[in-house]
Design an enzyme around this catalytic site. Structure first.
Site: not given
Ligand code: RTP
Ligand code: MG
Length: 143
Positions: A11, A51, A114, A117, A128
């Site tokens: 990212k 997203y 973070n 991804h 994807e």
């Molecule tokens: P990613 O898709 O980016 O790999 O991350 P992930 O699966 O670990 O998490 P996901 O639930 O898919 O969420 C995508 C991105 O959204 C942001 N996020 N912010 N503030 C919050 O509660 C929150 N929850 C998710 C994070 O940057 C996350 O990587």
């Molecule tokens: Mg995710």
């Protein structure tokens, strides 16, 4: 276990901090092979589409703004159990909860910024990968 492919995005925070090589080394050292890679600066439409599953969530606008705040490195990683292995190397979404030694524990600032991804299922990985790469841009690694 089967050989799988997964989509990895370094990212804008990780690219901006000049940690591309250090993070890719974690993936390669775990046995994953980079079979496609491209640096790009996502458009708002590309980030929103990528997203889209989160479009009703309160953090969606912030997530898209962050993802288009600078260039990203998008890669396809291949290996045994690649989807889950890559997620394990990444660590939990919130770096404060990520296990020591994971990419997010070591390189990420916050849940919003973070570092990386990773696809969360084999089916999502296929979609994807197709979102960002043509079949001819993903390479067999025979040596
Ligand atoms: P990613 O898709 O980016 O790999 O991350 P992930 O699966 O670990 O998490 P996901 O639930 O898919 O969420 C995508 C991105 O959204 C942001 N996020 N912010 N503030 C919050 O509660 C929150 N929850 C998710 C994070 O940057 C996350 O990587
Ligand atoms: Mg995710």
């Amino acid at each position: 276990m089967a050989v799988e492919r997964t989509l990895s995005i370094l990212k804008p925070d990780a690219v901006g901090k000049n940690t591309i090589g250090k993070i890719l080394d974690r993936f390669e050292s775990a046995g994953l092979k980079i079979v496609a890679s491209r640096m790009t600066h996502l458009t708002q439409a590309e980030a929103e589409g990528f997203y889209a599953v989160h479009k009703e969530r309160p953090f969606f606008g912030e997530l898209v703004r962050f993802m288009i705040s600078g260039p990203v490195l998008i890669s396809v990683l291949e290996g045994e159990n690649a989807v889950a292995l890559h997620r394990d190397i990444m660590g939990a979404t919130d770096p404060k909860k990520a296990a020591p030694g994971t990419v997010r524990a070591d390189f990420a600032q916050s849940i919003d910024e973070n570092a990386v991804h990773g696809s969360d299922s084999l089916e999502n990985a296929k979609n994807e990968i197709a979102y960002f790469f043509r079949a001819t841009e993903v390479f067999a690694r025979t040596r």
